[in-house]
Design a protein around this motif. Structure first.
Motif, PDB file in Angstrom:
ATOM      1  N   UNK A  99       0.834  -1.204   0.000  1.00  0.00           N
ATOM      2  CA  UNK A  99       0.000   0.000   0.000  1.00  0.00           C
ATOM      3  C   UNK A  99       0.869   1.254   0.000  1.00  0.00           C
ATOM      4  N   UNK A 100       1.978   1.160  -0.687  1.00  0.00           N
ATOM      5  CA  UNK A 100       2.917   2.270  -0.757  1.00  0.00           C
ATOM      6  C   UNK A 100       2.266   3.500  -1.391  1.00  0.00           C
ATOM      7  N   UNK A 101       2.549   4.664  -0.798  1.00  0.00           N
ATOM      8  CA  UNK A 101       2.075   5.940  -1.348  1.00  0.00           C
ATOM      9  C   UNK A 101       0.570   5.930  -1.578  1.00  0.00           C
ATOM     10  N   UNK A 102      -0.177   5.551  -0.544  1.00  0.00           N
ATOM     11  CA  UNK A 102      -1.632   5.403  -0.678  1.00  0.00           C
ATOM     12  C   UNK A 102      -2.393   6.215   0.367  1.00  0.00           C
ATOM     13  N   UNK A 103      -1.718   7.199   0.966  1.00  0.00           N
ATOM     14  CA  UNK A 103      -2.353   8.121   1.916  1.00  0.00           C
ATOM     15  C   UNK A 103      -2.893   7.406   3.161  1.00  0.00           C
ATOM     16  N   UNK A 104      -2.128   6.459   3.680  1.00  0.00           N
ATOM     17  CA  UNK A 104      -2.485   5.834   4.953  1.00  0.00           C
ATOM     18  C   UNK A 104      -2.096   6.763   6.096  1.00  0.00           C
ATOM     19  N   UNK A 105      -2.980   6.931   7.054  1.00  0.00           N
ATOM     20  CA  UNK A 105      -2.686   7.697   8.262  1.00  0.00           C
ATOM     21  C   UNK A 105      -2.994   6.816   9.476  1.00  0.00           C
ATOM     22  N   UNK A 106      -2.620   7.292  10.656  1.00  0.00           N
ATOM     23  CA  UNK A 106      -2.879   6.509  11.858  1.00  0.00           C
ATOM     24  C   UNK A 106      -1.742   5.551  12.161  1.00  0.00           C
ATOM     25  N   UNK A 107      -2.043   4.511  12.930  1.00  0.00           N
ATOM     26  CA  UNK A 107      -1.032   3.575  13.405  1.00  0.00           C
ATOM     27  C   UNK A 107      -1.143   2.215  12.724  1.00  0.00           C
ATOM     28  N   UNK A 108      -0.038   1.498  12.705  1.00  0.00           N
ATOM     29  CA  UNK A 108      -0.039   0.134  12.189  1.00  0.00           C
ATOM     30  C   UNK A 108      -0.672  -0.761  13.252  1.00  0.00           C
ATOM     31  N   UNK A 109      -1.776  -1.441  12.953  1.00  0.00           N
ATOM     32  CA  UNK A 109      -2.418  -2.283  13.974  1.00  0.00           C
ATOM     33  C   UNK A 109      -1.578  -3.518  14.288  1.00  0.00           C
ATOM     34  N   UNK A 110      -1.525  -3.878  15.575  1.00  0.00           N
ATOM     35  CA  UNK A 110      -0.717  -5.033  15.982  1.00  0.00           C
ATOM     36  C   UNK A 110      -1.239  -6.326  15.362  1.00  0.00           C
ATOM     37  N   UNK A 111      -2.515  -6.351  15.002  1.00  0.00           N
ATOM     38  CA  UNK A 111      -3.108  -7.557  14.413  1.00  0.00           C
ATOM     39  C   UNK A 111      -2.421  -7.978  13.123  1.00  0.00           C
ATOM     40  N   UNK A 112      -1.732  -7.052  12.490  1.00  0.00           N
ATOM     41  CA  UNK A 112      -1.087  -7.374  11.218  1.00  0.00           C
ATOM     42  C   UNK A 112      -0.008  -8.447  11.400  1.00  0.00           C
ATOM     43  N   UNK A 113       0.495  -8.579  12.625  1.00  0.00           N
ATOM     44  CA  UNK A 113       1.549  -9.558  12.895  1.00  0.00           C
ATOM     45  C   UNK A 113       1.003 -10.976  13.034  1.00  0.00           C
ATOM     46  N   UNK A 114      -0.299 -11.157  12.823  1.00  0.00           N
ATOM     47  CA  UNK A 114      -0.884 -12.505  12.825  1.00  0.00           C
ATOM     48  C   UNK A 114      -0.979 -13.089  11.414  1.00  0.00           C
ATOM     49  N   UNK A 115      -0.588 -12.326  10.414  1.00  0.00           N
ATOM     50  CA  UNK A 115      -0.614 -12.813   9.027  1.00  0.00           C
ATOM     51  C   UNK A 115       0.672 -13.603   8.768  1.00  0.00           C
ATOM     52  N   UNK A 116       0.704 -14.819   9.227  1.00  0.00           N
ATOM     53  CA  UNK A 116       1.937 -15.595   9.319  1.00  0.00           C
ATOM     54  C   UNK A 116       2.515 -16.027   7.984  1.00  0.00           C
ATOM     55  N   UNK A 117       1.760 -15.869   6.901  1.00  0.00           N
ATOM     56  CA  UNK A 117       2.271 -16.224   5.568  1.00  0.00           C
ATOM     57  C   UNK A 117       2.754 -15.005   4.786  1.00  0.00           C
ATOM     58  N   UNK A 118       2.742 -13.852   5.443  1.00  0.00           N
ATOM     59  CA  UNK A 118       3.093 -12.606   4.771  1.00  0.00           C
ATOM     60  C   UNK A 118       4.573 -12.598   4.380  1.00  0.00           C
ATOM     61  N   UNK A 119       4.829 -12.344   3.101  1.00  0.00           N
ATOM     62  CA  UNK A 119       6.197 -12.267   2.593  1.00  0.00           C
ATOM     63  C   UNK A 119       6.630 -10.833   2.313  1.00  0.00           C
ATOM     64  N   UNK A 120       5.663  -9.960   2.074  1.00  0.00           N
ATOM     65  CA  UNK A 120       5.972  -8.550   1.805  1.00  0.00           C
ATOM     66  C   UNK A 120       4.997  -7.670   2.566  1.00  0.00           C
ATOM     67  N   UNK A 121       5.542  -6.689   3.284  1.00  0.00           N
ATOM     68  CA  UNK A 121       4.732  -5.653   3.918  1.00  0.00           C
ATOM     69  C   UNK A 121       5.324  -4.318   3.525  1.00  0.00           C
ATOM     70  N   UNK A 122       4.653  -3.630   2.630  1.00  0.00           N
ATOM     71  CA  UNK A 122       5.134  -2.350   2.119  1.00  0.00           C
ATOM     72  C   UNK A 122       4.092  -1.278   2.406  1.00  0.00           C
ATOM     73  N   UNK A 123       4.375  -0.482   3.433  1.00  0.00           N
ATOM     74  CA  UNK A 123       3.511   0.635   3.802  1.00  0.00           C
ATOM     75  C   UNK A 123       4.287   1.945   3.671  1.00  0.00           C
ATOM     76  N   UNK A 124       5.298   1.942   2.824  1.00  0.00           N
ATOM     77  CA  UNK A 124       6.161   3.105   2.663  1.00  0.00           C
ATOM     78  C   UNK A 124       5.461   4.290   2.020  1.00  0.00           C
ATOM     79  N   UNK A 125       6.041   5.483   2.258  1.00  0.00           N
ATOM     80  CA  UNK A 125       5.564   6.737   1.662  1.00  0.00           C
ATOM     81  C   UNK A 125       4.102   6.986   1.994  1.00  0.00           C
ATOM     82  N   UNK A 126       3.801   6.987   3.276  1.00  0.00           N
ATOM     83  CA  UNK A 126       2.474   7.325   3.778  1.00  0.00           C
ATOM     84  C   UNK A 126       2.620   8.297   4.943  1.00  0.00           C
ATOM     85  N   UNK A 127       1.612   8.386   5.778  1.00  0.00           N
ATOM     86  CA  UNK A 127       1.633   9.319   6.909  1.00  0.00           C
ATOM     87  C   UNK A 127       1.403   8.584   8.226  1.00  0.00           C
ATOM     88  N   UNK A 128       1.929   7.378   8.313  1.00  0.00           N
ATOM     89  CA  UNK A 128       1.735   6.559   9.504  1.00  0.00           C
ATOM     90  C   UNK A 128       2.547   7.100  10.678  1.00  0.00           C
TER      91      UNK A 128
END
Length: 276
Positions: free
Chosen positions: A70-99
């Motif tokens: 979700x790079x450069x997609x105008x995300x604001x707020x905080x990264x939810x801790x629940x995201x760490x339950x996606x145990x098959x995740x190979x890529x997490x790209x939240x770059x270039x936002x306002x987190x």
């Protein structure tokens, strides 16, 4: 025979039930991410009435979320801790936002993660120690945030890491001894932080390094001659530190700013070149 058929039907039903529940659980995590980062204001929004594989930036393989980009997609707020339950995740790209807020402490749960890009945000706090528990991590980009503190002591456990970019933060302290065990590193960018201490001769262990940028920190002491052992090194910038003493002509020519340093009182000086 009827008992075997009953058992087979039960097994198939149970498998589909677990499969469906697993899919539902991952969907709930993505919805939580959407809510926590003001999805209504995203540049590319989700229509959650559609299947998950139709959601922008989401890649699904075998009904499992393997990539969130979700790079450069105008995300604001905080990264939810629940995201760490996606145990098959190979890529997490939240770059270039306002987190903002901190990197989730249990990010190390994502054992399959290969790419973590949280760069160009407003994240604060430090790098969680658990990040050293990501055995498959190849790319770690945290540059241009407001992160601080020292690097985790066990960072050398990231044996697959090829790209480490932490520039323009407020990291401090010396590089941990384990840092010099990152033998897969090709790109290292730590410029414009507050790193201190001496650069160990063990820097020569990073034999695959192609790009080294330590510009604008407070490293001191002799520039390790072992840098000359890095035969793949194409780009070097270690200027505007507190390094002192003679440097070889070879390293001086390789450095982007020809070994221009700061002394203890802040004046700009050039290191003497050993042309012998």
């Amino acid at each position: 025979m009827s008992n075997k058929i009953t058992l087979l039907i039960f097994t198939i039903f149970f498998s589909f039930s677990v499969f469906a529940n697993f899919s539902k659980a991952e969907k709930e995590v993505l919805i939580k991410l959407n809510q926590a980062t003001n999805g209504a204001k995203w540049t590319n929004k989700w229509d959650i009435s559609l299947p998950m594989d139709k959601w922008y930036g989401i890649k699904i393989v075998d009904d499992k979320v393997v990539s969130i980009n979700l790079k450069n997609n105008n995300l604001t707020g905080r990264i939810p801790v629940e995201i760490t339950t996606l145990l098959n995740l190979q890529e997490l790209n939240l770059g270039t936002n306002l987190l903002n807020g901190e990197i989730p402490l249990n990010i190390g749960n994502l054992k399959a993660l290969q790419v973590l890009d949280l760069s160009f945000n407003r994240l604060t706090g430090f790098i969680p120690n658990s990040i050293c528990s990501l055995p498959n991590l190849q790319t770690l980009l945290l540059d241009r945030n407001i992160l601080s503190g020292e690097l985790p002591q066990q960072i050398g456990k990231l044996s697959m890491l090829e790209n480490l970019s932490l520039y323009e933060n407020s990291f401090q302290g010396s590089l941990p001894l384990s840092f010099y065990e990152l033998k897969s590193l090709k790109l290292l960018s730590l410029y414009t932080n507050r790193f201190t201490g001496k650069l160990s001769p063990s820097i020569g262990n990073l034999v695959l390094l192609e790009n080294l940028n330590l510009f604008d920190n407070d490293f001191k002491g002799q520039v390790p001659i072992e840098l000359e052992k890095l035969t793949h090194l194409k780009k070097l910038n270690i200027s505007y530190n507190l390094f002192s003493g003679l440097v070889s002509n070879k390293l001086s020519l390789l450095d982007k700013l020809n070994m221009t340093m700061r002394n203890e009182i802040g004046n700009v000086v050039s290191l003497p070149i050993n042309k012998g």
